[in-house]
Design a protein around this motif. Structure first.
Motif, short mmCIF file in Angstrom:
data_model
loop_
_atom_site.label_atom_id
_atom_site.label_comp_id
_atom_site.label_asym_id
_atom_site.label_seq_id
_atom_site.Cartn_x
_atom_site.Cartn_y
_atom_site.Cartn_z
N ARG A 167 1.01 -1.21 -0.05
CA ARG A 167 -0.06 0.05 -0.22
C ARG A 167 0.89 0.95 0.05
NH1 ARG A 167 -5.54 -0.62 1.66
NH2 ARG A 167 -5.89 -2.89 2.03
N ALA A 168 1.91 1.09 0.82
CA ALA A 168 2.77 2.40 0.98
C ALA A 168 3.45 2.47 -0.40
CB ALA A 168 3.99 2.32 1.92
N LEU A 169 3.89 1.43 -1.35
CA LEU A 169 4.73 1.71 -2.57
C LEU A 169 3.51 2.22 -3.47
CD1 LEU A 169 6.36 -1.82 -2.63
CD2 LEU A 169 7.75 0.48 -2.80
N SER A 170 2.35 1.65 -3.56
CA SER A 170 1.07 2.36 -4.18
C SER A 170 0.89 3.64 -4.02
CB SER A 170 0.03 1.32 -4.25
OG SER A 170 0.12 0.24 -4.61
N ALA A 171 1.00 4.14 -2.76
CA ALA A 171 0.74 5.66 -2.54
C ALA A 171 1.88 6.52 -3.08
CB ALA A 171 0.63 5.61 -1.00
N HIS A 172 3.00 5.99 -3.42
CA HIS A 172 4.06 6.76 -3.79
C HIS A 172 4.15 6.40 -5.20
CE1 HIS A 172 5.21 8.87 -0.36
NE2 HIS A 172 5.05 7.61 0.50
N GLU A 173 3.17 6.00 -6.03
CA GLU A 173 3.20 5.37 -7.61
C GLU A 173 4.34 4.59 -7.84
OE1 GLU A 173 2.95 9.31 -9.48
OE2 GLU A 173 0.75 9.29 -8.99
N ILE A 174 4.78 3.58 -6.96
CA ILE A 174 5.58 2.66 -7.28
C ILE A 174 4.89 1.34 -7.40
CG2 ILE A 174 7.90 1.43 -6.61
CD1 ILE A 174 8.28 4.09 -4.92
N SER A 175 5.06 0.58 -8.34
CA SER A 175 4.52 -0.61 -8.71
C SER A 175 4.88 -1.76 -7.66
CB SER A 175 4.87 -1.34 -10.16
OG SER A 175 4.16 -2.49 -10.35
N PRO A 176 3.93 -2.28 -7.16
CA PRO A 176 4.20 -2.93 -5.80
C PRO A 176 4.28 -4.59 -6.13
CG PRO A 176 1.74 -2.56 -5.95
CD PRO A 176 2.36 -1.92 -7.05
N ASP A 177 5.20 -4.68 -6.99
CA ASP A 177 5.74 -6.15 -7.40
C ASP A 177 5.92 -7.04 -6.29
OD1 ASP A 177 8.21 -7.90 -8.30
OD2 ASP A 177 6.71 -8.13 -9.61
N THR A 178 5.67 -8.16 -6.31
CA THR A 178 5.81 -9.31 -5.07
C THR A 178 7.19 -9.04 -4.71
OG1 THR A 178 3.79 -10.61 -5.91
CG2 THR A 178 5.43 -11.50 -4.26
N SER A 179 7.92 -9.22 -5.65
CA SER A 179 9.51 -9.30 -5.36
C SER A 179 9.92 -8.07 -4.74
CB SER A 179 10.26 -9.82 -6.44
OG SER A 179 9.98 -10.95 -6.87
N LEU A 180 9.43 -6.84 -5.14
CA LEU A 180 10.07 -5.60 -4.81
C LEU A 180 9.26 -5.42 -3.31
CD1 LEU A 180 11.39 -2.89 -5.00
CD2 LEU A 180 9.20 -1.99 -6.01
N VAL A 181 8.18 -5.90 -3.12
CA VAL A 181 7.40 -5.91 -1.72
C VAL A 181 8.34 -6.51 -0.82
CG1 VAL A 181 5.55 -6.58 -0.33
CG2 VAL A 181 5.11 -5.38 -2.39
N ARG A 182 8.85 -7.57 -1.00
CA ARG A 182 9.72 -8.44 -0.27
C ARG A 182 10.97 -7.63 0.14
NH1 ARG A 182 10.52 -13.94 -2.85
NH2 ARG A 182 12.01 -14.23 -1.07
N ASP A 183 11.65 -7.04 -0.95
CA ASP A 183 12.78 -6.25 -0.73
C ASP A 183 12.79 -5.22 -0.10
OD1 ASP A 183 14.23 -8.42 -1.94
OD2 ASP A 183 14.34 -7.25 -3.99
N VAL A 184 11.66 -4.43 -0.19
CA VAL A 184 11.52 -3.14 0.40
C VAL A 184 11.31 -3.41 2.01
CG1 VAL A 184 10.11 -1.16 0.80
CG2 VAL A 184 10.80 -1.82 -1.47
N SER A 185 10.57 -4.49 2.26
CA SER A 185 10.13 -5.01 3.59
C SER A 185 11.39 -5.15 4.20
CB SER A 185 9.16 -6.28 3.73
OG SER A 185 8.06 -5.96 3.15
N SER A 186 12.39 -6.05 3.49
CA SER A 186 13.94 -6.24 3.98
C SER A 186 14.56 -4.97 4.41
CB SER A 186 14.53 -6.99 3.08
OG SER A 186 15.80 -7.55 3.56
N ASP A 187 14.52 -3.81 3.49
CA ASP A 187 15.24 -2.55 3.55
C ASP A 187 14.61 -1.85 4.89
OD1 ASP A 187 16.88 -3.01 1.41
OD2 ASP A 187 15.35 -1.74 -0.12
N ILE A 188 13.22 -1.93 5.16
CA ILE A 188 12.46 -1.32 6.30
C ILE A 188 13.22 -1.95 7.55
CG2 ILE A 188 10.57 -1.04 7.41
CD1 ILE A 188 9.13 -0.38 4.63
N GLU A 189 13.11 -3.45 7.33
CA GLU A 189 13.72 -4.16 8.69
C GLU A 189 15.14 -3.39 9.01
OE1 GLU A 189 13.57 -8.09 8.05
OE2 GLU A 189 10.97 -8.15 7.77
N TRP A 190 16.07 -3.63 8.05
CA TRP A 190 17.34 -3.12 8.06
C TRP A 190 17.50 -1.63 8.75
CZ3 TRP A 190 19.47 1.09 5.60
CH2 TRP A 190 20.66 1.39 5.79
#
Length: 692
Positions: A120-143
């Protein structure tokens, strides 16, 4: 179990760990040196001697499996009440307990996954929420969270990590994600520790209560601690110094998650006077495998902080490094070798095949399936169970319905497969990022390479072939050869290990840049090598597919091993002032030797009497019986078991060595200052009477 029995069977350095019950203690423990044994015996010895209260002892580690192993070993040692948990589980327990004092609302729900809110956060900033990207961004947020970074500090922070988005974009997504959590009244896993840190920092009554509850702290795998975990540990400890940490800088392989070995390496500086013990005796691997591992880790910058292992096992085969023409040939040869071992009586569960990335599993899975060898995949789905592979096969099956049933050229099949995968966003251009995006690309690229291997095949026949592979490889097995990435293999061991794909570009990975990332890849290979106990088989292939361009070369790490010379290292104990219950053997270096045959003494009993149990006794049996009778009299008078006065091994040592003065008597293991004061005069008189 009695306290003295806990120390039996430990080597000198493990025993030093167990006996160091006061003040800060750091244990540098190489792979296979018995670190878990050392720290659990330390906890047990502290509890059984009364030096520690088990109900006020907390041991933290990083996985539920490791925490379960700690609890199991403590139960075997007869110690109950110790809290052995992961960092997260310990923090969650405390946060739930104190929550009524922090808020008048119910304890918030912990999200099982970030995926929904990150998408949802990616979509709010007009970034396509591809499944793999969602996983990587989630990992970046954890980091970012475990490094105490937020949307304000992230854009300007030093980042030793390849992020999935530009830092400014990631900061905005992070802000939207945090707001979404707040709006829904939920928290994530990082919040559990961060909120607890806030409570311990601002509410001194909570901090005092936690410190009163947990007086003695033990931290396993300390090289993997991240900034949030270290801050939590600091707040748990307060101004006290009763903490024991154990780790190995050479096994730091999670830097990409925020873990840092710096806390381990700076421990002596942060805790002046700490007791430091180096465990280097490797009980897992043969001298040949240990030599290979030592040469590997000492070939690079990691050598500065590395221990040099010393195998305690019999010699075994020299690790083999084999090169094959292609990945298919490599997989088939390994499958044949494994099948031969199983036929000879080796259990499948005693064999493992390790690789750097999960996509490397496709060929070895197929080869083992073709050979009828059962497998179990650890740490990830099997190849055909991955979501991107399932989606790709479904799309290929649909496309096959509209293509000709006549065989096409090999190039046409590859083109058809590539066209279908392109609709999923796949391209021949490799991604520059790590994580889920790259794993997804590697999985789909593996399907393209499978298509290249099929000659004279229609798309429908190719799909049938994929279905056959999938069905064959997914039969459930109870006893199978383990397939695992190196990360998933951390903390495990097998008698026989095959380490495949050891070419440059795979280990180190092609996108590893800079000395720090290259050294992490070296440490990753070191972890893989030290999983092997008896046999180690290392291999790589010149090309991906049969007949392909042979443009690969051996991993640069393998090239340096032959020229490396590992420095000597000794198990050492550096006592902190006043930190040990026994100072007698502080200068001992290495194992004691049998005075009869000169071989190393392994068990505590052998070290006490000073000779191997298999060597002939040299004492007077009558005098030994006299000593036993005297011991029984002392035990009866004190109303304690006889072994509390002296063990049989100590009496045998007295009977054999016939000490003539207090100094000689004090050199016998089992005779400390207190017993020397109580019994020296009468024992020396007994010896003198016997010699007359």
């Amino acid at each position: 179990m009695e306290a003295g029995q806990v120390l039996e069977g430990l080597d000198d350095e493990q025993r030093a760990v167990a006996e160091s019950l006061e003040g800060p203690v750091m244990v540098l423990a190489g792979a296979g040196t018995g670190k878990t044994r050392a720290i659990t015996h330390r906890i047990a010895y502290g509890a059984l001697t009364g030096a520690h209260d088990p109900r006020r002892s907390l041991a933290v580690t990083f996985t539920n499996r490791a925490a379960g192993e700690l609890r199991g070993r403590l139960r075997e040692l007869g110690v109950a009440g110790v809290q052995a948990r992961t960092f997260h589980a310990a923090a969650l327990r405390q946060l739930r307990y104190f929550w009524p004092r922090l808020s008048d609302k119910a304890f918030p729900e912990i999200m099982p996954s970030k995926a929904n809110l990150v998408a949802r956060a990616l979509s709010a900033h007009e970034i396509s929420p591809d499944t793999s990207l969602v996983r990587d961004v989630s990992s970046d947020i954890e980091w970012a969270r475990v490094n105490f970074l937020d949307e304000h500090t992230l854009p300007t922070a030093e980042v030793a990590r390849t992020l999935s988005l530009e830092r400014s974009d990631l900061a905005r997504v992070l802000a939207s994600y945090e707001q979404a959590k707040s709006d829904r009244g939920v928290i994530d896993f990082e919040d559990v520790m961060i909120v607890l840190i806030g409570a311990l920092t601002t509410d001194h009554s909570i901090a005092r209560e936690v410190r009163k509850t947990y007086r003695w702290l033990t931290v396993d795998e300390y090289q993997d601690v991240n900034p949030v975990q270290q801050e939590l540990l600091t707040l748990w400890r307060g101004d006290r110094d009763d903490v024991c940490v154990v780790g190995d800088p050479s096994q730091t392989i999670y830097s990409f998650t925020g873990a840092s070995p710096d806390y381990l390496l700076r421990f002596e500086t942060e805790h002046p006077g700490a007791t430091t013990v180096r465990l280097v005796r490797c009980y897992r691997s043969t001298p040949q495998i240990v030599g290979f591992a030592n040469a590997l880790i000492h070939s690079g910058a990691s050598s500065q902080n590395a221990v040099t292992l010393q195998s305690q096992n019999a010699a075994g085969p020299v690790p083999a490094v084999t090169v094959y023409d292609d990945d298919v040939s490599e997989a088939r040869a390994i499958a044949t070798s494994i099948q031969t071992s199983i036929t000879a009586g080796v259990r499948p569960r005693d064999i493992a095949v390790l690789y750097r990335i999960n996509a490397q599993a496709v060929e070895i899975e197929a080869a083992l399936a073709d050979s009828g060898v059962p497998v179990t995949v650890r740490g990830s789905e099997r190849f055909f169970d991955r979501s991107e592979v399932r989606e790709a096969v479904s799309r290929l099956r649909a496309a096959a319905r509209f293509t000709t049933d006549l065989p096409t050229s090999d190039a046409a099949l590859v083109e058809d497969v590539t066209d279908v995968l392109s609709a999923m966003g796949w391209s021949t251009q490799q991604p520059t990022t790590t994580g889920a995006v790259r794993e997804r690309w590697e999985s789909l690229a593996a399907l393209v390479e499978l298509a290249r291997e099929m000659t004279g095949t229609t798309l429908a026949e190719f799909v049938d072939h994929l279905d056959e592979r999938s069905a064959t490889q997914f039969a459930p097995v109870a006893d199978g050869v383990t397939l695992a990435s190196i990360h998933a293999a951390k903390g495990l061991e097998w008698p026989i290990v095959y380490l495949i794909g050891c070419s440059d570009g795979l280990i180190p990975l092609q996108h590893a840049e800079g000395e720090e990332q290259i050294e992490e890849e070296r440490r990753l290979l070191y972890v893989a090598v030290t999983r092997a106990a008896r046999e180690l088989h290392v291999s790589w292939a010149r090309s991906r597919q049969p007949g392909g361009r042979a443009n690969r070369k051996a991993s640069r790490f393998l090239d340096t091993i032959t020229n490396a010379t590992a420095p000597t290292d000794k198990s050492t104990v550096q006592r902190g002032a006043g930190r040990s219950r026994s100072e007698r053997n502080r200068g001992r270096k290495g194992p004691a030797q049998c005075r009869s045959c000169g071989k190393a003494l392994v068990t505590a009993g052998e070290r006490t009497i000073g000779r191997c149990r298999t060597c002939p006794a040299t004492f007077d049996e009558a005098f030994f019986e006299e000593l036993k009778a005297w011991r029984l009299t002392q035990a009866t008078q004190r109303e304690v078991p006889a072994y509390v006065v002296f063990t049989d091994a100590t009496l045998i040592a007295i009977a054999e060595q016939l000490p003539s003065d207090r100094e000689a008597l004090s050199m016998i293991p089992g005779i400390g200052p207190a017993k020397l004061e109580s019994y020296a005069d009468v024992l020396l008189e007994l010896v003198a009477t016997r010699e007359q």
